[in-house]
Design a protein around this motif. Structure first.
Motif, short mmCIF file in Angstrom:
data_model
loop_
_atom_site.label_atom_id
_atom_site.label_comp_id
_atom_site.label_asym_id
_atom_site.label_seq_id
_atom_site.Cartn_x
_atom_site.Cartn_y
_atom_site.Cartn_z
N SER A 183 16.29 1.13 -9.65
CA SER A 183 15.80 2.01 -10.71
C SER A 183 15.27 3.32 -10.12
O SER A 183 15.56 4.42 -10.63
CB SER A 183 14.71 1.30 -11.51
N SER A 184 14.51 3.23 -9.04
CA SER A 184 13.99 4.44 -8.40
C SER A 184 15.11 5.30 -7.82
O SER A 184 15.08 6.53 -7.93
CB SER A 184 12.99 4.06 -7.29
N LEU A 185 16.09 4.65 -7.23
CA LEU A 185 17.20 5.41 -6.63
C LEU A 185 18.05 6.09 -7.71
O LEU A 185 18.46 7.24 -7.55
CB LEU A 185 18.05 4.51 -5.75
N TYR A 186 18.28 5.38 -8.80
CA TYR A 186 19.02 6.01 -9.91
C TYR A 186 18.21 7.17 -10.49
O TYR A 186 18.78 8.20 -10.87
CB TYR A 186 19.36 5.00 -11.00
N GLY A 187 16.90 7.03 -10.53
CA GLY A 187 16.05 8.13 -10.99
C GLY A 187 16.15 9.33 -10.07
O GLY A 187 16.22 10.48 -10.53
N ALA A 188 16.19 9.09 -8.77
CA ALA A 188 16.34 10.19 -7.80
C ALA A 188 17.69 10.88 -8.00
O ALA A 188 17.78 12.11 -7.94
CB ALA A 188 16.21 9.66 -6.37
N LEU A 189 18.72 10.08 -8.28
CA LEU A 189 20.05 10.67 -8.49
C LEU A 189 20.14 11.45 -9.80
O LEU A 189 20.93 12.38 -9.91
CB LEU A 189 21.12 9.58 -8.41
N LYS A 190 19.33 11.07 -10.78
CA LYS A 190 19.28 11.86 -12.01
C LYS A 190 18.69 13.24 -11.74
O LYS A 190 19.09 14.22 -12.34
CB LYS A 190 18.45 11.15 -13.09
N LYS A 204 0.83 -1.20 0.00
CA LYS A 204 0.00 0.00 0.00
C LYS A 204 0.87 1.25 0.00
O LYS A 204 0.52 2.25 -0.62
CB LYS A 204 -0.96 0.00 1.19
N ALA A 205 2.00 1.20 0.70
CA ALA A 205 2.93 2.34 0.70
C ALA A 205 3.42 2.59 -0.71
O ALA A 205 3.46 3.73 -1.18
CB ALA A 205 4.11 2.06 1.64
N GLU A 206 3.78 1.53 -1.40
CA GLU A 206 4.25 1.64 -2.79
C GLU A 206 3.21 2.32 -3.67
O GLU A 206 3.53 3.20 -4.47
CB GLU A 206 4.58 0.25 -3.33
N GLU A 207 1.97 1.92 -3.53
CA GLU A 207 0.89 2.51 -4.33
C GLU A 207 0.78 4.01 -4.07
O GLU A 207 0.63 4.80 -5.00
CB GLU A 207 -0.44 1.82 -4.03
N ALA A 208 0.85 4.39 -2.80
CA ALA A 208 0.74 5.81 -2.45
C ALA A 208 1.95 6.60 -2.96
O ALA A 208 1.80 7.69 -3.52
CB ALA A 208 0.59 5.97 -0.94
N PHE A 209 3.15 6.06 -2.78
CA PHE A 209 4.35 6.75 -3.26
C PHE A 209 4.36 6.86 -4.79
O PHE A 209 4.77 7.87 -5.34
CB PHE A 209 5.61 6.04 -2.78
N ALA A 210 3.90 5.79 -5.45
CA ALA A 210 3.84 5.84 -6.92
C ALA A 210 2.88 6.92 -7.38
O ALA A 210 3.14 7.62 -8.38
CB ALA A 210 3.44 4.47 -7.46
N ARG A 211 1.78 7.09 -6.68
CA ARG A 211 0.82 8.14 -7.06
C ARG A 211 1.42 9.52 -6.81
O ARG A 211 1.28 10.42 -7.65
CB ARG A 211 -0.48 7.98 -6.26
N ALA A 212 2.13 9.70 -5.71
CA ALA A 212 2.81 10.98 -5.45
C ALA A 212 3.82 11.25 -6.55
O ALA A 212 3.91 12.38 -7.06
CB ALA A 212 3.50 10.95 -4.09
N ARG A 213 4.54 10.23 -6.96
CA ARG A 213 5.53 10.38 -8.03
C ARG A 213 4.87 10.73 -9.35
O ARG A 213 5.37 11.53 -10.13
CB ARG A 213 6.34 9.10 -8.17
N GLN A 214 3.73 10.13 -9.61
CA GLN A 214 2.99 10.41 -10.84
C GLN A 214 2.55 11.88 -10.89
O GLN A 214 2.62 12.51 -11.93
CB GLN A 214 1.78 9.48 -10.93
N ILE A 215 2.14 12.40 -9.76
CA ILE A 215 1.69 13.79 -9.69
C ILE A 215 2.88 14.74 -9.80
O ILE A 215 2.79 15.79 -10.44
CB ILE A 215 0.93 14.04 -8.37
N SER A 216 3.99 14.38 -9.18
CA SER A 216 5.17 15.24 -9.15
C SER A 216 6.41 14.45 -9.57
O SER A 216 7.22 14.06 -8.72
CB SER A 216 5.34 15.81 -7.74
N PRO A 217 6.56 14.21 -10.88
CA PRO A 217 7.65 13.34 -11.34
C PRO A 217 9.06 13.88 -11.11
O PRO A 217 10.01 13.11 -11.12
CB PRO A 217 7.37 13.17 -12.83
N ALA A 218 9.20 15.16 -10.88
CA ALA A 218 10.53 15.75 -10.69
C ALA A 218 10.98 15.77 -9.23
O ALA A 218 11.96 16.40 -8.89
CB ALA A 218 10.56 17.16 -11.26
N SER A 219 10.27 15.06 -8.36
CA SER A 219 10.62 15.05 -6.94
C SER A 219 11.46 13.83 -6.60
O SER A 219 11.00 12.69 -6.71
CB SER A 219 9.35 15.05 -6.08
#
Length: 143
Positions: free
Chosen positions: A110-117, A73-88
């Motif tokens: 993949s997510s961590l490398y994305g954050a580092l980008k 459920k945490a993953e679903e919520a975080f994925a939705r936050a990411r969808q709304i604000s992809p540059a965070s």
């Protein structure tokens, strides 16, 4: 009693659009009480219904699910936050942490490398990346 007074004030402020954080604050106050985690979840859901394009309630809901030990459920919520604000980068790091709890290492990396980008100087992303490599037994890359 303090939480009840805070709850009443926050609930009264919910109708006031200028008080964006009132419903989030109520969720945070109640989340500190183990028996009221369900109420906090409801408050975050209300915040989401009120402001569906705001990633913050999604992030807070994900944090609460993470604390409760429900990484899916945490993953679903975080994925939705990411969808709304992809540059965070923060939402990507939170998503990675839920993947790490589930031992879904490719998704976490993949997510961590994305954050580092987004922010190559993110200490939290670098620490979590090393942790992810260590969990996989890849101690050389963890260093």
């Amino acid at each position: 009693m303090l939480v009840r007074g805070f709850a009443a004030n926050a609930a009264a402020a919910l109708g006031n659009e200028t008080s964006k954080a009132a419903d989030l604050g109520l969720g945070v106050a109640i989340a500190g009480l183990p028996v009221s985690a369900g109420i906090a979840i409801l408050r975050y859901r209300l915040a989401i219904e009120t402001r569906p394009d705001d990633p913050v309630p999604w992030q807070k809901l994900g944090d609460l699910y993470q604390e409760k030990g429900d990484p899916i459920k945490a993953e679903e919520a975080f994925a939705r936050a990411r969808q709304i604000s992809p540059a965070s980068e923060g939402f990507l790091i939170s998503l990675a942490e839920s993947y790490l709890q589930q031992k879904r290492f490719p998704e976490a990396l993949s997510s961590l490398y994305g954050a580092l980008k987004i922010n190559a100087q993110s200490a939290k992303a670098w620490v979590d990346l090393g942790y992810a490599f260590g969990l996989q037994g890849n101690h050389q890359d963890a260093i």
